[in-house]
Design a protein around this motif. Structure first.
Motif, PDB file in Angstrom:
ATOM      1  N   LYS A  13       4.747  -3.378  -2.843  1.00 41.28           N
ATOM      2  CA  LYS A  13       3.745  -2.326  -3.021  1.00 41.28           C
ATOM      3  C   LYS A  13       3.285  -1.769  -1.677  1.00 41.28           C
ATOM      4  O   LYS A  13       3.033  -0.561  -1.550  1.00 41.28           O
ATOM      5  CB  LYS A  13       2.563  -2.861  -3.829  1.00 41.28           C
ATOM      6  CG  LYS A  13       2.892  -3.093  -5.296  1.00 41.28           C
ATOM      7  CD  LYS A  13       1.695  -3.630  -6.064  1.00 41.28           C
ATOM      8  CE  LYS A  13       2.027  -3.814  -7.534  1.00 41.28           C
ATOM      9  NZ  LYS A  13       0.876  -4.368  -8.309  1.00 41.28           N
ATOM     10  N   HIS A  28       3.742   2.088  -0.473  1.00 38.86           N
ATOM     11  CA  HIS A  28       2.631   2.874   0.069  1.00 38.86           C
ATOM     12  C   HIS A  28       2.979   3.463   1.430  1.00 38.86           C
ATOM     13  O   HIS A  28       2.695   4.639   1.706  1.00 38.86           O
ATOM     14  CB  HIS A  28       1.379   2.008   0.184  1.00 38.86           C
ATOM     15  CG  HIS A  28       0.207   2.714   0.803  1.00 38.86           C
ATOM     16  ND1 HIS A  28      -0.525   3.675   0.140  1.00 38.86           N
ATOM     17  CD2 HIS A  28      -0.339   2.613   2.058  1.00 38.86           C
ATOM     18  CE1 HIS A  28      -1.471   4.128   0.937  1.00 38.86           C
ATOM     19  NE2 HIS A  28      -1.382   3.516   2.102  1.00 38.86           N
ATOM     20  N   SER A  77       3.434   7.467   2.491  1.00 37.77           N
ATOM     21  CA  SER A  77       2.622   8.060   3.560  1.00 37.77           C
ATOM     22  C   SER A  77       3.489   8.558   4.709  1.00 37.77           C
ATOM     23  O   SER A  77       2.965   8.922   5.766  1.00 37.77           O
ATOM     24  CB  SER A  77       1.621   7.016   4.082  1.00 37.77           C
ATOM     25  OG  SER A  77       0.816   6.522   3.043  1.00 37.77           O
TER      26      SER A  77
END
Length: 264
Positions: free
Chosen positions: A197, A201, A205
């Motif tokens: 996870k 992320h 980004s």
């Protein structure tokens, strides 16, 4: 989160631009047989066709990622036609995963063995928990790796180390696999999903389209080489399946004893 329900052996969930695929034969430690492999190929292709999805995560339900090829399926591969069909599915699975125009991540916990390891290594990034049991252990039943195992090991380790690892069939934990460069991240037990996870992320980004362009460039020509490896593995698998050593290896596996190989 959207859940795809038209599969029996895999679970597919869509969360924004991330597709999560879980192998779903937990009672067999997600051993790979025809139905699971066909559904996995179908789900990968479905996600690859969706332009909104940028990241695909592959994981396993239950106590393991994947224990390898299903032994019952292997025992049924006696005729050349049947063997060819199953090997074609294996090749399609590896090629589909390797050539996806998404960022692919594999999360390993428990076993990632044999064909299961080949599939894991077809991903762009491999995360494993430190207590995982990671092995390219075809040698134990007198066979050679399939699913592009030779190609992926060579890419990650170099030819000599790949050959030695295949010959030994060594079972490694996550730390040992990370130390030789076989996997990309190692984490504590039960923390694999958390690490994945975090990776997701970080990718979300980042300028992910530029990253995917880099993947495409670096894979130029590699898919053709993988295809050649898959073809060579098919031929070698068929030859080795005719040997006494393979028959002894399967018998010893079923009887849970050490095989008595004779080089025949």
């Amino acid at each position: 989160m959207a859940i795809k329900t038209n599969y029996q052996s895999v679970n597919v969930e869509i969360e924004g631009e991330v597709g999560w695929i879980s192998l779903n034969r937990p009672k067999s430690l997600n051993a790979l047989q025809s139905d699971l492999m066909l559904e996995l190929v179908q789900s990968l292709k479905e996600l690859n066709r969706d332009p909104a999805i940028k990241i695909v995560v592959l994981r396993g339900e239950g106590r393991a990622f994947c224990s390898g090829g299903d032994i019952k399926t292997m025992l049924s591969m006696d005729g050349e036609d049947n063997f060819q069909k199953i090997m074609d599915v294996i090749s399609e699975l590896s090629m589909t995963l390797y050539t996806m125009d998404k960022i692919t991540i594999c999360s390993i916990h428990g076993a990632a063995a044999g064909l299961g390891l080949s599939i894991a290594l077809a991903s762009d990034m491999v995360v494993a928990e430190e207590g995982s049991k990671i092995a390219m252990n075809f040698i134990g039943i007198g066979l050679v790796p399939d699913g592009g195992g030779h190609f992926f090991l060579k890419e990650r380790l170099g030819e000599k180390k790949a050959m030695q690892l295949i010959w030994s069939g060594e079972v490694m934990n996550g730390q040992e696999a990370y130390a030789i460069g076989l996997i990309d991240r190692v984490v504590a037990e039960n923390k694999g999903l958390d690490e994945v996870k975090k990776l997701v992320h970080n990718f979300q980004s980042s300028p992910i389209n530029a990253m995917l362009e880099t993947k495409s460039i670096l894979r130029l020509g590699q898919s053709r080489e993988l295809k050649k490896f898959l073809e060579a593995e098919l031929e070698a698998q068929w030859r080795m399946r005719q040997t006494e050593d393979h028959q002894e290896g399967i018998k010893a596996f079923v009887e849970k004893r050490k095989p008595n190989f004779k080089g025949k």
